[in-house]
Design an enzyme around this catalytic site. Sequence first.
Site, PDB file in Angstrom:
ATOM      1  N   TRP A 180       0.840  -1.317   0.003  1.00 33.03           N
ATOM      2  CA  TRP A 180       0.078  -0.210   0.057  1.00 33.03           C
ATOM      3  C   TRP A 180       0.965   1.123  -0.049  1.00 33.03           C
ATOM      4  CZ3 TRP A 180      -0.084   3.993   3.793  1.00 33.03           C
ATOM      5  CH2 TRP A 180      -1.170   5.035   3.201  1.00 33.03           C
TER       6      TRP A 180
ATOM      7  N   LYS B 204      -7.037   2.576  -2.697  1.00 32.90           N
ATOM      8  CA  LYS B 204      -7.668   3.536  -1.756  1.00 32.90           C
ATOM      9  C   LYS B 204      -8.092   4.556  -2.692  1.00 32.90           C
ATOM     10  CE  LYS B 204      -6.614   5.834   2.390  1.00 32.90           C
ATOM     11  NZ  LYS B 204      -5.682   5.628   3.561  1.00 32.90           N
TER      12      LYS B 204
ATOM     13  N   ASP C  66      -7.127  -4.398   9.852  1.00 31.05           N
ATOM     14  CA  ASP C  66      -6.387  -3.231   9.675  1.00 31.05           C
ATOM     15  C   ASP C  66      -7.137  -1.931  10.495  1.00 31.05           C
ATOM     16  OD1 ASP C  66      -4.744  -1.152   9.185  1.00 31.05           O
ATOM     17  OD2 ASP C  66      -5.234  -0.865   7.089  1.00 31.05           O
TER      18      ASP C  66
ATOM     19  N   ASP D 138     -10.253   3.840  10.507  1.00 30.69           N
ATOM     20  CA  ASP D 138      -9.792   2.894  10.911  1.00 30.69           C
ATOM     21  C   ASP D 138      -9.963   2.338  12.571  1.00 30.69           C
ATOM     22  OD1 ASP D 138      -7.594   1.831   8.663  1.00 30.69           O
ATOM     23  OD2 ASP D 138      -7.374   3.911   9.148  1.00 30.69           O
TER      24      ASP D 138
ATOM     25  N   GLU E 193      -3.188  -2.966  -2.414  1.00 31.28           N
ATOM     26  CA  GLU E 193      -4.101  -2.341  -1.939  1.00 31.28           C
ATOM     27  C   GLU E 193      -4.489  -1.019  -2.307  1.00 31.28           C
ATOM     28  OE1 GLU E 193      -3.230  -2.096   2.227  1.00 31.28           O
ATOM     29  OE2 GLU E 193      -5.342  -1.291   2.506  1.00 31.28           O
TER      30      GLU E 193
ATOM     31  N   ASP F 277     -12.143   7.082   6.268  1.00 32.84           N
ATOM     32  CA  ASP F 277     -11.230   5.732   6.543  1.00 32.84           C
ATOM     33  C   ASP F 277     -10.502   6.040   7.732  1.00 32.84           C
ATOM     34  OD1 ASP F 277      -9.453   3.981   5.756  1.00 32.84           O
ATOM     35  OD2 ASP F 277      -7.865   5.124   5.368  1.00 32.84           O
TER      36      ASP F 277
ATOM     37  N   HIS G 273      -8.757  -6.479   4.282  1.00 33.47           N
ATOM     38  CA  HIS G 273      -8.059  -5.578   5.435  1.00 33.47           C
ATOM     39  C   HIS G 273      -9.566  -5.250   6.034  1.00 33.47           C
ATOM     40  CE1 HIS G 273      -3.774  -3.976   4.831  1.00 33.47           C
ATOM     41  NE2 HIS G 273      -3.796  -5.235   4.910  1.00 33.47           N
TER      42      HIS G 273
ATOM     43  N   ASP H 253      -9.858  -3.004   1.449  1.00 33.27           N
ATOM     44  CA  ASP H 253      -9.720  -2.448   2.653  1.00 33.27           C
ATOM     45  C   ASP H 253     -10.937  -1.933   3.005  1.00 33.27           C
ATOM     46  OD1 ASP H 253      -9.580  -0.261   4.771  1.00 33.27           O
ATOM     47  OD2 ASP H 253      -7.535  -0.934   5.058  1.00 33.27           O
TER      48      ASP H 253
ATOM     49  N   HIS I 194     -11.575   1.901   2.334  1.00 31.42           N
ATOM     50  CA  HIS I 194     -11.058   2.625   1.410  1.00 31.42           C
ATOM     51  C   HIS I 194     -11.649   2.766   0.117  1.00 31.42           C
ATOM     52  CE1 HIS I 194      -6.645   1.537   2.282  1.00 31.42           C
ATOM     53  NE2 HIS I 194      -7.298   2.058   3.460  1.00 31.42           N
TER      54      HIS I 194
HETATM   55  C1  RNT Z   1      -3.625   2.588   4.507  1.00 29.14           C
HETATM   56  C2  RNT Z   1      -3.613   1.380   4.494  1.00 29.14           C
HETATM   57  C3  RNT Z   1      -2.991   0.354   4.959  1.00 29.14           C
HETATM   58  C4  RNT Z   1      -2.091   0.733   6.313  1.00 29.14           C
HETATM   59  C5  RNT Z   1      -1.215  -0.118   6.772  1.00 29.14           C
HETATM   60  C6  RNT Z   1      -0.521   0.014   8.001  1.00 29.14           C
HETATM   61  O1  RNT Z   1      -4.876   3.446   4.190  1.00 29.14           O
HETATM   62  O2  RNT Z   1      -5.237   0.780   4.877  1.00 29.14           O
HETATM   63  O3  RNT Z   1      -3.024  -1.072   4.839  1.00 29.14           O
HETATM   64  O4  RNT Z   1      -3.239   0.895   7.250  1.00 29.14           O
HETATM   65  O5  RNT Z   1      -0.318  -0.567   5.951  1.00 29.14           O
HETATM   66 ZN    ZN Z   2      -5.308  -1.421   4.878  1.00 24.15          ZN
END
Ligand code: RNT
Ligand code: ZN
Length: 418
Positions: free
Chosen positions: A185, A228, A326, A296, A226, A294, A286, A259, A262
């Site tokens: 990523w 986004k 994640d 998290d 990955e 986003d 993720h 993810d 994303h």
């Molecule tokens: C970032 C991505 C990625 C990170 C990690 C730390 O938006 O989701 O996966 O969260 O690599």
């Molecule tokens: Zn991620």
Amino acid sequence: MNQAIESSYNEARQLYAQHGIDVDEVLRKLIDIKISLHCWQGDDVQGFLFQDKGLSGGIAVTGKYPGRARTPYELRQDLEKALSMIPGKHKVNLHAIYADTDEQVDLSELEPRHFQGWVDWAKQNGLGLDFNPTMFSHPKAEDGFTLSHADPEIRQFWIEHCKASRRIGAYFGEQLGEPCVTNLWLPDGYKDTPVDRLAPRIRLRDALDEIFQEEMNAAHHIDAVESKLFGIGSESYVVGSHEFYMGYAMSRGKTICLDSGHFHPTEMISSKISSILMFTDRLLLHVSRPVRWDSDHVVTMDDELLDIARELVRGHFLDRTHIGLDFFDGSINHVAAWVIGTRNMLKALMRAMLEPVELLKELELHRDYTSRLALVEEYKSYPFGAVWDYYCAQGGVPVREEWLQVVKRYEQEVMFAR
Ligand code: RNT
Ligand code: ZN
């Protein structure tokens, strides 16, 4: 085992059996599912290579809950604690900045030996390892571009880092006898509307092609990419968009990482799984929780989590999907965050496996949408909790919220003493 847990389990088992669900069999399948615990929840994505330089490059952690891990030893100690409260055997997902070394080594020079401490520990604990190059929190990532940077020297630095990361991942897989997923990523993108959306994408494609030139043994190593939609500082344009990586991964035989945070706020990754797995061998997830963006947040038992689990179960995709977590919440106990998120992921999979999928598919096929809706809704209150409690007790991990006391004691004795 506690009598009440056992008798509740037996009652639940009979109820599910009426719909043709063999609960013992479900639990036997559940035990084989591995979740990849992201190490970065343990220390607010700080890592060890560039101590105290802070997190930058498109992602952020908020919260200052005390006791975060500051060394590889502390991080492993915390992971062991978390894993002791999660049923089953799992994997740990490392980032390059978590190298276990005293050497002053830059990202492009990393070698498998800098991670030997992790490999030895994983072996001792029967864990698999996954890996990620770290393309943020570094001076060469400061202007928002890495692999798609217009400066060939900076680009080359990141290419070398990714090549090194793949070798490290392949070493993990070879040493542990279980394939390592190395996931790329990168934060590259523009804060404001670009004029040229194409050129950075061409540079990224070419950089990736160079990174993937070295053949790795597929039994040891899996490459994932990955995408986004936007990030902090890349609100208007992200080079590695979903469409970019769909095309890239499909044409190069690579694995796509979805993810949950994303995409657009109402766009769900659960609805993408079946399409992607029709055309690729594998999928990396993720699993996260985006609250309005986003963000998290720690994974909770929400509709999307359950839908992700249902898609994996209903499509028979579990064998081809690598489930990683994640999230990074710095406002709560770091060990508790792993325990809550991972237990929820497993519990959601168990709930999905306790649904009479064939019956529901049959109803749908015969356009009996009334029964489909009625039954799906009724199953939501079936006694899956009794099955979960039994599964935890049988696996020797705390039942229900018992684990919270363990965390509270651990933070007093270990984490707050740091
Ligand atoms: C970032 C991505 C990625 C990170 C990690 C730390 O938006 O989701 O996966 O969260 O690599
Ligand atoms: Zn991620």
